[in-house]
Scaffold this active site. Structure first.
Site, PDB file in Angstrom:
ATOM      1  N   GLY A   1       1.245   1.854   4.278  1.00  0.00           N
ATOM      2  CA  GLY A   1       1.109   1.320   5.632  1.00  0.00           C
ATOM      3  C   GLY A   1       0.341   0.017   5.631  1.00  0.00           C
ATOM      4  N   SER A   2      -0.354  -0.247   6.716  1.00  0.00           N
ATOM      5  CA  SER A   2      -1.056  -1.524   6.870  1.00  0.00           C
ATOM      6  C   SER A   2      -2.452  -1.460   6.252  1.00  0.00           C
ATOM      7  CB  SER A   2      -1.193  -1.857   8.360  1.00  0.00           C
ATOM      8  OG  SER A   2      -2.103  -0.958   8.986  1.00  0.00           O
TER       9      SER A   2
ATOM     10  N   GLU B   1      -0.675   1.839  -0.780  1.00  0.00           N
ATOM     11  CA  GLU B   1       0.345   0.785  -0.870  1.00  0.00           C
ATOM     12  C   GLU B   1       0.402   0.148   0.509  1.00  0.00           C
ATOM     13  OE1 GLU B   1       3.011  -1.471  -0.290  1.00  0.00           O
ATOM     14  OE2 GLU B   1       4.415   0.214  -0.157  1.00  0.00           O
TER      15      GLU B   1
ATOM     16  N   VAL C   1      -5.069   0.342   8.644  1.00  0.00           N
ATOM     17  CA  VAL C   1      -5.013   1.811   8.632  1.00  0.00           C
ATOM     18  C   VAL C   1      -5.424   2.346   7.263  1.00  0.00           C
ATOM     19  CG1 VAL C   1      -3.533   3.832   8.980  1.00  0.00           C
ATOM     20  CG2 VAL C   1      -3.215   1.799  10.401  1.00  0.00           C
ATOM     21  N   GLY C   2      -5.098   1.608   6.196  1.00  0.00           N
ATOM     22  CA  GLY C   2      -5.505   2.020   4.855  1.00  0.00           C
ATOM     23  C   GLY C   2      -7.010   2.140   4.734  1.00  0.00           C
TER      24      GLY C   2
ATOM     25  N   CYS D   1       8.398  -3.696   2.620  1.00  0.00           N
ATOM     26  CA  CYS D   1       7.078  -4.015   2.072  1.00  0.00           C
ATOM     27  C   CYS D   1       7.156  -5.058   0.962  1.00  0.00           C
ATOM     28  CB  CYS D   1       6.371  -2.761   1.586  1.00  0.00           C
ATOM     29  SG  CYS D   1       7.285  -1.813   0.360  1.00  0.00           S
TER      30      CYS D   1
END
Length: 633
Positions: free
Chosen positions: A328-329, A350, A332-333, A384
């Site tokens: 994700g982003s 990732e 949020v990571g 991505c």
């Protein structure tokens, strides 16, 4: 004399076999010739056996033969009758079927907070609901997976391959249905679904079937001279239950990706799918459960959590989850890391990228333009490892823009079901707002929009026009912020300078993938080897992920850790170091000099003798060390 005769008889027998192979008269052969032939045959046979051993060690011929026989004689069940996929066509999409809306609706209806509303991004029609799971429900799911894993961890690799082969058999025979489900739920074209969902998943399965057991075999390690009587190796032990937080851009592949590596390595898997693509994920999850059940295993090994951010938070913090894989982003990571930190729970992140594609001055434009199109507009840019920065050398930049702008302008966009379209919809409506803000900022700072540059309002869904943007510079937000949309950003490399190009590419907070196109392979590799990215491809795009023996991941804001390849599969395991005695009856004992109670003089003398013997650099020093070991030992 008896032994000589016996040896001669042996030579004669071997020679007789050799001569008969060549239809020669064994009886008439001279004894000296007979002996020579037998020796040559023995030497040849020995050489052949040794060569076969090393060839098999390098190329795994024995493994390939075993897998071929396994696939040939061990048929797998057909789970088609156990799976009920909804019939999807373009009629309801093109008519705005179901409950159609003119603008995106909230995923949570205040009247039904326990359900997540599912919408098709290309029509905004309501296509169903899924549960909005609580933390308690997530914990119960994880516990069921944990219980099933206690049995699954003891399965053989052949049993695990059988489950994966069952999955692949179903996928190969239901390509159209899976692509249509992906198109309906995520808005992508069916061809994009085939390339990004089906092809990658099938290759993931093939790679695990072919290499997975080898990658998880015991890994022998060298021992030092002091420990020459020991054997050392690393074994890969299942961690337990993996928690997966999957993104929305490839719902089918993201649903299966970590499930495949997780169960093959002996783990249970609990997946939190994106709330934006939960509708199709429910069906895809059922395929995994059916493959387990039809082969006699507990389907509770794999679980699917649907819901909003709180559901994902509960998965991260669940005590039954042993490791988190998040895609994700970066923002949020960071929250995922924060949630896992109190439990010291390992995470793999990732976090997307801003991949660069470079066209050097020696390329042929007619050959590279199709790569630029696919790199930027695959999955409508929601990729991505998609191309977000296109670096074109100055001497060919004008010709490149003239040659590609009509192709971008003529891309067909609309509902991907029942129509021939090149670009589908955006999964999230707010992403269109972000893209617009980035384009507007770039234009305000001097960039040029050659085509596109705004929402596509001719269709009912969430569409952003394929856009060609040039004159992009480092002062613009779009230079460093991830777009994740159908924008081709052209950056001119001044003076066709390779060193300047490298600096421009590395001037970015992300570092996932990259590619360089040049008529000279060595030049492309020389440029790309200086990029600060986790992956690089010369004269190609996106193939890193299609070669599933390679690890996938990046650096900087693109995250850390890897999936795919032996590195990714082993990251699903505890790496346990093992040391055992090499020779029966020979074992380590504690010398009296360093046993308790301690005698400092004796202990230091013996210890220094060990250090000098094994690590000193003079022969005389080693001789004195042996004397000290005898003296103090």
């Amino acid at each position: 004399m008896a032994s000589t005769c016996e040896a001669s008889a042996v030579h004669s027998s071997i020679a007789e076999v050799a001569l008969k192979l060549f239809s020669a008269d064994a009886q008439a052969a001279d004894p000296a010739v007979t002996k020579l032939i037998s020796i040559l045959l023995l030497c040849t046979s020995t050489f052949f056996v040794i060569a076969l051993y090393y060839v098999n060690k390098e190329w795994k011929l024995g493994r390939d033969l075993k897998l071929s026989l396994e696939a040939l004689f061990q048929r797998v069940p057909d789970i088609s009758g156990s799976i009920s996929l909804p019939k999807v066509d373009g009629s309801d999409e093109n008519k705005g079927g179901g409950t159609a809306n003119k603008k995106p609706q909230p995923l949570i209806d205040p009247a039904s907070p326990s359900l997540v509303q599912c919408y098709s991004p290309s029509s905004l029609s309501n296509i169903g609901t899924v549960p909005n799971l609580s933390a308690k429900e997530v914990s119960e799911m994880a516990l069921r997976s944990k219980n099933a894993q206690q049995v699954w961890k003891s399965t053989t690799f052949a049993q695990r391959r059988r489950v994966l082969r069952t999955l692949q058999k179903y996928v190969v025979s239901h390509v159209d249905e899976i692509c249509q489900l992906c198109a309906k739920d995520s808005g992508k074209t069916q061809v994009d679904a085939l390339l990004g969902e089906i092809l990658t998943t099938c290759e993931k399965i093939r790679t695990l079937l072919h290499h997975g057991e080898t990658w998880l075999e015991r890994s022998p390690r060298d021992v030092n001279p002091m420990m020459m009587h020991k054997t050392a190796y690393v074994e890969y032990v299942p961690l337990g239950v993996l928690g997966i937080i999957a993104p929305w851009n490839y719902p089918f592949h993201n649903m299966l990706n970590h499930v495949l590596s997780g169960i093959f390595s002996g783990n249970g898997v609990v997946t939190k799918c994106s709330e934006h693509t939960s509708w199709s994920s429910m069906y895809f999850h059922n395929i995994c459960r059916a493959a387990l059940e039809e082969n006699g295993f507990d389907p509770d090994l794999v679980q699917l959590c649907t819901g909003m951010a709180e559901t994902g938070k509960a998965l991260v913090e669940c005590p039954h989850i042993d490791k988190i894989f998040f895609t994700g982003s970066p923002n949020v990571g960071r929250h995922v890391m924060k949630g896992a930190a109190p439990f010291l729970k390992p995470v793999v992140l990732e976090l997307g990228g801003k991949d660069a594609m470079v066209f050097c001055d020696d390329v042929k434009l007619n050959e590279v333009i199709p790569w630029a199109m696919r790199g930027c507009f695959q999955n409508c840019g929601q990729n991505c490892c998609g191309v977000e920065r296109l670096f074109v050398y100055e001497s060919i930049a004008a010709d490149f823009i003239n040659g590609i702008k009509d192709k971008v302008a003529n891309l067909r966009q609309g509902c991907p079901l029942g129509n021939d379209v090149d670009c589908g919809a955006m999964v999230m409506d707010q992403q269109c707002d972000l893209i617009q803000a980035l384009v507007d900022d770039a234009v305000a700072r001097g960039a040029t929009v050659h085509c596109g540059g705004k929402r596509n309002t001719t269709a009912a869904g969430q569409f952003y026009q394929p856009t060609l943007l040039s004159g992009v510079t480092s002062e613009m937000r779009i230079w460093k912020e991830e777009v994740f949309g159908p924008i081709m950003c052209v950056v001119v490399v001044p003076d066709d300078n390779d060193d300047v190009c490298v600096n421009m590419v590395n001037d970015c907070p992300f570092g996932l993938g990259s590619s360089v196109y040049s008529a000279s392979k060595s030049r492309a590799l020389a440029i790309g080897s200086q990029f600060n990215t986790g992956m690089f491809t010369a004269n190609d795009f996106g193939v890193n992920y299609l070669i599933q023996s390679l690890p996938f991941g990046g650096v900087k804001e693109s995250g850390f850790g890897r999936f795919a390849g032996p590195e990714g599969l082993r990251s699903c395991c505890l790496e346990r170091s093992i040391v055992i005695d090499r020779i029966p009856g020979v074992k380590t004992t504690i010398p009296g000099a360093i046993d308790y109670p301690m005698n400092t003089t004796q202990g230091m003398g013996f210890g220094k003798g060990l250090v000098e013997l094994f690590y000193g650099d003079t022969l005389w020093g080693k001789v004195k060390a042996i004397v000290n070991l005898i003296r103090y030992g």
